[in-house]
Scaffold this active site. Structure first.
Site, mmCIF file in Angstrom:
data_model
loop_
_atom_site.group_PDB
_atom_site.id
_atom_site.type_symbol
_atom_site.label_atom_id
_atom_site.label_comp_id
_atom_site.label_asym_id
_atom_site.label_seq_id
_atom_site.Cartn_x
_atom_site.Cartn_y
_atom_site.Cartn_z
ATOM 1 N N HIS A 20 99.023 68.150 22.741
ATOM 2 C CA HIS A 20 98.642 67.819 24.124
ATOM 3 C C HIS A 20 99.238 66.475 24.535
ATOM 4 O O HIS A 20 99.769 66.330 25.648
ATOM 5 C CB HIS A 20 97.114 67.779 24.232
ATOM 6 N N GLU A 21 99.167 65.487 23.657
ATOM 7 C CA GLU A 21 99.715 64.168 23.986
ATOM 8 C C GLU A 21 101.234 64.229 24.135
ATOM 9 O O GLU A 21 101.814 63.561 25.002
ATOM 10 C CB GLU A 21 99.301 63.147 22.930
ATOM 11 N N HIS A 63 102.131 65.374 27.531
ATOM 12 C CA HIS A 63 102.135 64.291 28.518
ATOM 13 C C HIS A 63 103.470 63.542 28.489
ATOM 14 O O HIS A 63 104.007 63.171 29.535
ATOM 15 C CB HIS A 63 101.000 63.302 28.224
ATOM 16 N N GLU A 75 96.043 66.804 33.280
ATOM 17 C CA GLU A 75 95.361 67.225 32.058
ATOM 18 C C GLU A 75 95.456 68.732 31.861
ATOM 19 O O GLU A 75 95.717 69.215 30.754
ATOM 20 C CB GLU A 75 93.890 66.790 32.084
#
Length: 291
Positions: free
Chosen positions: A131-132, A135, A200
């Site tokens: 997930h990071e 980003h 998100e």
């Protein structure tokens, strides 16, 4: 594509709000000063925000020697994502959480708390760190830096108006000054939160694709959300402006986010990931190397 368009519109709206507030508080000269301040603050944030955030949270850099399993996982995930290997940091705190920072993929850093590595399985940690990396891939770290900087600059403009009285010759007169002082920072915060929530959802989707298992990330989100409600994260409490960077709001323990939420509801994020896992395309994805 719709998500990117929404983010672009919101960023344009925040910029217009900033310039409009500068005009109402200081006329044409105030608008120009606001523009120069915004450009200066964004330039500073572009080059220095990553280092500043890592310093705020006392993050320490690790490598293949000091954290071989975690560093190796990040290398494999970066390769799957088609990204350069980011710098990897650990934060000594018991609350499980993580964030990414940096102005672009070539200068990115990811940070995880020691609580994340201790309290979650390796598969769940992989979901979080994917997930990071999403980003980083989406350049969300730069977008959120710009929005946070503009929001801070708007609050600064409002404070100037308190001390110097603002431009009472604007079309709305003194009422316009008062309304700008009160509403502009709130409006900027709302826009900032809207951008953060949208990014998100997109990072959840792409992160699930990177690690190959949406349910790993779904399980991680549920655990982190539960732990964050009962484990304090003191560095985050001292620096609440960085809360939007984390995968789950680290301030839940003191419920300081009750008015403005920086993140979508965890239950909604989990539901989307479970729906993604149930689709044929997601079910057919290969397991990651941590299964």
């Amino acid at each position: 594509m719709a998500g990117y368009m929404k983010t672009a519109v919101l960023l344009a709206g925040m910029t217009a709000l900033f310039l409009g507030a500068g005009f109402l508080l200081g006329g044409q000269s105030g608008m120009m000063i606001a523009l120069l301040v915004a450009l200066g603050m964004n330039a500073f944030a572009y080059w220095n925000s990553g280092k500043m955030v890592l310093r705020m949270h006392n993050a320490r850099e690790v490598d293949a020697r000091t954290a071989p399993e975690f560093h190796g996982m990040m290398r494999q995930l970066s390769e799957r994502a088609g990204l350069p290997m980011p710098r990897v940091f650990l934060i000594e705190t018991d609350q499980p959480n993580a964030f990414a920072t940096g102005r672009n993929p070539e200068n990115a850093a990811v940070a995880a708390t020691t609580g994340l590595l201790r309290r979650l399985s390796s598969e769940e940690v992989a979901g979080v760190m994917a997930h990071e990396l999403a980003h980083v891939k989406n350049r969300d770290t730069l977008i959120m830096t710009v929005t946070a900087t503009l929001a801070g600059a708007l609050s600064m403009l409002a404070n100037f108006a308190i001390f110097f009285g603002g431009n009472r010759n604007n079309p709305m007169g003194f009422v316009g000054v008062i309304l700008t002082m009160i509403l502009a920072p709130i409006a900027a915060m709302v826009v900032q939160m809207a951008i953060s929530r949208g990014r998100e959802y997109e990072a959840d989707r792409i992160g699930a694709e990177i690690c190959g298992k949406p349910l790993w990330l779904a399980a991680a989100l549920e655990k982190i959300d539960a732990f964050s409600r009962r484990i304090d994260y003191h560095a985050a409490e001292r620096n609440p402006a960085t809360a939007h960077m984390f995968i789950i709001n680290p301030l839940h323990a003191h419920k300081v986010d009750s008015l403005f939420s920086t993140h979508p509801k965890t239950a909604n994020r989990v539901a989307r990931l479970r729906e993604m896992a149930g689709a044929p395309s997601a079910a057919a994805q290969p397991a990651g190397p941590w299964g």
